[in-house]
Design a protein around this motif. Sequence first.
Motif, PDB file in Angstrom:
ATOM      1  N   ASP A 227      38.710   5.490 -37.416  1.00  0.00           N
ATOM      2  CA  ASP A 227      38.036   4.838 -38.425  1.00  0.00           C
ATOM      3  C   ASP A 227      38.943   5.170 -39.610  1.00  0.00           C
ATOM      4  O   ASP A 227      38.861   4.066 -40.798  1.00  0.00           O
ATOM      5  CB  ASP A 227      36.774   5.792 -38.814  1.00  0.00           C
ATOM      6  CG  ASP A 227      35.967   5.165 -39.830  1.00  0.00           C
ATOM      7  OD1 ASP A 227      35.382   4.096 -39.819  1.00  0.00           O
ATOM      8  OD2 ASP A 227      35.734   5.903 -40.831  1.00  0.00           O
ATOM      9  N   ALA A 228      39.663   6.095 -39.726  1.00  0.00           N
ATOM     10  CA  ALA A 228      40.368   6.444 -40.989  1.00  0.00           C
ATOM     11  C   ALA A 228      41.756   5.209 -40.865  1.00  0.00           C
ATOM     12  O   ALA A 228      42.188   4.854 -41.907  1.00  0.00           O
ATOM     13  CB  ALA A 228      41.097   7.694 -40.863  1.00  0.00           C
ATOM     14  N   LEU A 229      42.025   4.989 -39.826  1.00  0.00           N
ATOM     15  CA  LEU A 229      43.234   3.789 -39.728  1.00  0.00           C
ATOM     16  C   LEU A 229      42.675   2.707 -40.199  1.00  0.00           C
ATOM     17  O   LEU A 229      43.476   2.059 -40.814  1.00  0.00           O
ATOM     18  CB  LEU A 229      43.503   3.809 -38.120  1.00  0.00           C
ATOM     19  CG  LEU A 229      44.748   2.538 -37.915  1.00  0.00           C
ATOM     20  CD1 LEU A 229      45.876   2.994 -38.196  1.00  0.00           C
ATOM     21  CD2 LEU A 229      44.559   2.256 -36.279  1.00  0.00           C
ATOM     22  N   GLN A 230      41.580   2.120 -39.899  1.00  0.00           N
ATOM     23  CA  GLN A 230      40.890   0.864 -40.361  1.00  0.00           C
ATOM     24  C   GLN A 230      40.892   1.069 -42.055  1.00  0.00           C
ATOM     25  O   GLN A 230      41.357  -0.040 -42.789  1.00  0.00           O
ATOM     26  CB  GLN A 230      39.592   0.588 -39.988  1.00  0.00           C
ATOM     27  CG  GLN A 230      39.574   0.106 -38.343  1.00  0.00           C
ATOM     28  CD  GLN A 230      38.385   0.035 -37.893  1.00  0.00           C
ATOM     29  OE1 GLN A 230      37.623  -0.758 -38.119  1.00  0.00           O
ATOM     30  NE2 GLN A 230      37.936   1.107 -36.990  1.00  0.00           N
ATOM     31  N   LYS A 231      40.608   2.136 -42.562  1.00  0.00           N
ATOM     32  CA  LYS A 231      40.327   2.031 -43.885  1.00  0.00           C
ATOM     33  C   LYS A 231      41.969   2.195 -44.533  1.00  0.00           C
ATOM     34  O   LYS A 231      42.209   1.679 -45.551  1.00  0.00           O
ATOM     35  CB  LYS A 231      39.719   3.709 -44.276  1.00  0.00           C
ATOM     36  CG  LYS A 231      38.566   3.897 -44.217  1.00  0.00           C
ATOM     37  CD  LYS A 231      37.940   4.812 -44.958  1.00  0.00           C
ATOM     38  CE  LYS A 231      36.518   5.006 -45.027  1.00  0.00           C
ATOM     39  NZ  LYS A 231      36.026   6.003 -43.994  1.00  0.00           N
ATOM     40  N   GLN A 232      42.845   2.817 -43.840  1.00  0.00           N
ATOM     41  CA  GLN A 232      44.285   2.623 -44.249  1.00  0.00           C
ATOM     42  C   GLN A 232      44.766   1.361 -44.550  1.00  0.00           C
ATOM     43  O   GLN A 232      45.550   0.937 -45.357  1.00  0.00           O
ATOM     44  CB  GLN A 232      45.137   3.608 -43.463  1.00  0.00           C
ATOM     45  CG  GLN A 232      46.627   3.591 -43.788  1.00  0.00           C
ATOM     46  CD  GLN A 232      47.477   4.497 -43.163  1.00  0.00           C
ATOM     47  OE1 GLN A 232      47.363   4.398 -41.638  1.00  0.00           O
ATOM     48  NE2 GLN A 232      48.303   5.487 -43.359  1.00  0.00           N
ATOM     49  N   THR A 313      37.101  -5.370 -34.176  1.00  0.00           N
ATOM     50  CA  THR A 313      37.558  -4.159 -33.513  1.00  0.00           C
ATOM     51  C   THR A 313      37.057  -4.500 -32.102  1.00  0.00           C
ATOM     52  O   THR A 313      36.310  -5.359 -31.915  1.00  0.00           O
ATOM     53  CB  THR A 313      36.846  -2.890 -34.007  1.00  0.00           C
ATOM     54  OG1 THR A 313      35.302  -3.203 -33.865  1.00  0.00           O
ATOM     55  CG2 THR A 313      36.991  -2.768 -35.366  1.00  0.00           C
ATOM     56  N   HIS A 314      37.411  -3.362 -31.299  1.00  0.00           N
ATOM     57  CA  HIS A 314      37.015  -3.293 -29.890  1.00  0.00           C
ATOM     58  C   HIS A 314      36.976  -4.520 -29.025  1.00  0.00           C
ATOM     59  O   HIS A 314      36.017  -5.063 -28.392  1.00  0.00           O
ATOM     60  CB  HIS A 314      35.478  -2.742 -29.870  1.00  0.00           C
ATOM     61  CG  HIS A 314      35.124  -1.399 -30.322  1.00  0.00           C
ATOM     62  ND1 HIS A 314      34.924  -1.268 -31.853  1.00  0.00           N
ATOM     63  CD2 HIS A 314      35.095  -0.255 -29.858  1.00  0.00           C
ATOM     64  CE1 HIS A 314      34.877   0.106 -31.953  1.00  0.00           C
ATOM     65  NE2 HIS A 314      34.879   0.372 -30.877  1.00  0.00           N
ATOM     66  N   VAL A 332      38.974  -1.538 -26.228  1.00  0.00           N
ATOM     67  CA  VAL A 332      39.959  -0.488 -26.844  1.00  0.00           C
ATOM     68  C   VAL A 332      39.617  -0.284 -28.376  1.00  0.00           C
ATOM     69  O   VAL A 332      38.970  -0.934 -29.016  1.00  0.00           O
ATOM     70  CB  VAL A 332      41.245  -0.856 -26.750  1.00  0.00           C
ATOM     71  CG1 VAL A 332      41.813  -1.188 -25.212  1.00  0.00           C
ATOM     72  CG2 VAL A 332      41.622  -2.540 -27.338  1.00  0.00           C
ATOM     73  N   LEU A 333      39.883   0.987 -28.607  1.00  0.00           N
ATOM     74  CA  LEU A 333      39.930   1.360 -30.189  1.00  0.00           C
ATOM     75  C   LEU A 333      41.101   0.609 -30.924  1.00  0.00           C
ATOM     76  O   LEU A 333      42.133   1.405 -31.363  1.00  0.00           O
ATOM     77  CB  LEU A 333      40.109   2.733 -30.226  1.00  0.00           C
ATOM     78  CG  LEU A 333      38.865   3.494 -29.839  1.00  0.00           C
ATOM     79  CD1 LEU A 333      38.991   5.117 -30.098  1.00  0.00           C
ATOM     80  CD2 LEU A 333      37.339   3.064 -30.401  1.00  0.00           C
ATOM     81  N   GLY A 334      40.950  -0.556 -30.925  1.00  0.00           N
ATOM     82  CA  GLY A 334      42.032  -1.320 -31.619  1.00  0.00           C
ATOM     83  C   GLY A 334      41.644  -2.308 -32.470  1.00  0.00           C
ATOM     84  O   GLY A 334      40.218  -2.632 -32.328  1.00  0.00           O
ATOM     85  N   PHE A 335      42.139  -2.826 -33.441  1.00  0.00           N
ATOM     86  CA  PHE A 335      41.586  -3.769 -34.365  1.00  0.00           C
ATOM     87  C   PHE A 335      42.541  -4.712 -34.785  1.00  0.00           C
ATOM     88  O   PHE A 335      44.001  -4.605 -34.941  1.00  0.00           O
ATOM     89  CB  PHE A 335      40.862  -3.047 -35.505  1.00  0.00           C
ATOM     90  CG  PHE A 335      42.095  -2.570 -36.731  1.00  0.00           C
ATOM     91  CD1 PHE A 335      42.504  -1.500 -36.772  1.00  0.00           C
ATOM     92  CD2 PHE A 335      42.296  -3.546 -37.562  1.00  0.00           C
ATOM     93  CE1 PHE A 335      43.527  -1.112 -37.844  1.00  0.00           C
ATOM     94  CE2 PHE A 335      43.128  -2.957 -38.835  1.00  0.00           C
ATOM     95  CZ  PHE A 335      43.690  -1.802 -38.627  1.00  0.00           C
ATOM     96  N   ASP A 336      42.257  -5.995 -35.308  1.00  0.00           N
ATOM     97  CA  ASP A 336      43.082  -6.856 -35.907  1.00  0.00           C
ATOM     98  C   ASP A 336      42.358  -7.316 -37.260  1.00  0.00           C
ATOM     99  O   ASP A 336      41.440  -7.253 -37.401  1.00  0.00           O
ATOM    100  CB  ASP A 336      43.105  -8.196 -35.075  1.00  0.00           C
ATOM    101  CG  ASP A 336      44.123  -8.150 -34.101  1.00  0.00           C
ATOM    102  OD1 ASP A 336      44.662  -7.030 -33.629  1.00  0.00           O
ATOM    103  OD2 ASP A 336      44.008  -9.067 -33.179  1.00  0.00           O
ATOM    104  N   MET A 337      43.205  -7.293 -38.205  1.00  0.00           N
ATOM    105  CA  MET A 337      42.622  -7.526 -39.639  1.00  0.00           C
ATOM    106  C   MET A 337      43.075  -9.242 -39.643  1.00  0.00           C
ATOM    107  O   MET A 337      44.191  -9.453 -39.566  1.00  0.00           O
ATOM    108  CB  MET A 337      43.283  -6.997 -40.734  1.00  0.00           C
ATOM    109  CG  MET A 337      42.740  -7.036 -42.084  1.00  0.00           C
ATOM    110  SD  MET A 337      43.642  -6.392 -43.686  1.00  0.00           S
ATOM    111  CE  MET A 337      43.218  -4.607 -43.194  1.00  0.00           C
ATOM    112  N   LEU A 338      42.137  -9.840 -40.227  1.00  0.00           N
ATOM    113  CA  LEU A 338      42.538 -11.169 -40.271  1.00  0.00           C
ATOM    114  C   LEU A 338      42.299 -11.627 -41.644  1.00  0.00           C
ATOM    115  O   LEU A 338      41.346 -11.253 -42.491  1.00  0.00           O
ATOM    116  CB  LEU A 338      41.181 -12.094 -39.354  1.00  0.00           C
ATOM    117  CG  LEU A 338      40.828 -11.644 -37.949  1.00  0.00           C
ATOM    118  CD1 LEU A 338      39.825 -12.216 -37.401  1.00  0.00           C
ATOM    119  CD2 LEU A 338      42.374 -11.583 -37.037  1.00  0.00           C
TER     120      LEU A 338
END
Length: 421
Positions: A227-232, A313-314, A332-338
């Motif tokens: 969660d903190a990673l996505q905020k970053q 995510t996911h 996975v606990l991975g995300f892409d920002m688009l």
Amino acid sequence: MKFEEIRKVPDYDGKKIALRGWVYRHRAGKGVVFIVLRDSTGTVQCTAKGKEYEKAEPLLIESAITIEGTVKKDERAPGGYEVQVDKLGIVHAAERFPITKDQSKEFLRDVRHLWVRSQPMAATLKIRSTVFGAIDDFFRDRGYYEFQSPIFTMTAAEGGSTLFEVDYFGKKAFLAQTWQLYAEAAIFGLEKIYTIAPSFRAEKSSTSRHLTEFWHAEVETAWQDFDALQKQGEELVSFIVQRVLEGHRAELEILGVDIKALEKVKPPFPRLTYKEALEKLEKHGMKVPYGKDLRTKEEKKLCAMYGKPVIVTHYPKEVKAFYMKEAPGDTVLGFDMLVPHVGEIIGGSERETSIEELEKRLAKEGETFEDYGFYMDTRKYGSVPHSGLGLGIDRVVQWICGLDSIHEAIGFPRTMDRISP
Ligand code: 4AD
Ligand code: MG
């Protein structure tokens, strides 16, 4: 006389000034030559008469000249001021410039070494410089160390199909696709690290968002959860956009960018899971079978629905890299920002810490485990939860500047079919 920057011309109304630069436009009228002079800070119209007319008349565009003259307010001049030339010096009389109006994108890439001086390229490169500076400031202000990893490596991290092979004294080595595996070792000493470096991918297709050599900002943080990673990621991108808005109104206008849309780039960004993304897409007539990665057009469609950056995510395990931490439902606990018009600008994840799981995933990708020995050691001696992301800087510039292609976002692009100039 000291040479002044052209952007300072309005401060000299009625006064003498000395300028130097290149002939941007040239028109000879009756008894007067109009020269639009350009330097890296702006343009100004200059008028040459009498003796100076003779010198100015034969000049071709892109000639390098110096001018001494008097600044006069003049409504008719572009920018509202003109310089009446007392003395014109020729530093270099240019040959006929090969770039004229309405030339194809392909031709402009062939003469990129000349096109870099154009207004849109210069505006883009100024913004690009600010983006790099903003990334440094963002991380350094937050207590991050800059850490460098090697470019010559022995392992893949982002899949074997895009590896550039090099002959390393008879051994097969690769150009780095990412700094990540080394970063995951370095956090044990530094905890919070980032880098800005080129990454290399042998992208075998020429698309509007792929380079073979791209600039990669990456960050890795010990103890940081998903969660903190996505905020970053969200804060980083908003910070970059803010910096560009603060310093580059003029350049954004040259590029015809929708400034209002950029002003809306503030956290939080909409977040949805891969599954939710598929549902949204299906409602809009784009059916993606579960387990398929999103393609550019689907990413763009999702962003168009929100009109701002979106975080997905996911993703299913099988479409993402082996190091992403497993999550329920084989995701996975991975995300892409688009982002609109471009699609993915960030890929990030919490990292898998289980050696067994890493081994299984590597085997599935057909990788030999021995090559990753150093990486597995990071899970043996005081392993901690950690996460990180990578941001494609050229794509960020492409998005912010509203460019059709990533090729226009960098001075000298490298793609499958272009390695010069
Ligand atoms: O999603 P990617 O492959 O993720 C990684 O490399 C991770 N190791 C990052 C990390 O967690 N430290 O690449 C990250 C970003 C992409 O989202 C994209 O913006 C950019 O790098 N990128 C490219 N940009 C231009 N041309 C290419 N060929 C690119 N490949 C990736
Ligand atoms: Mg990715």
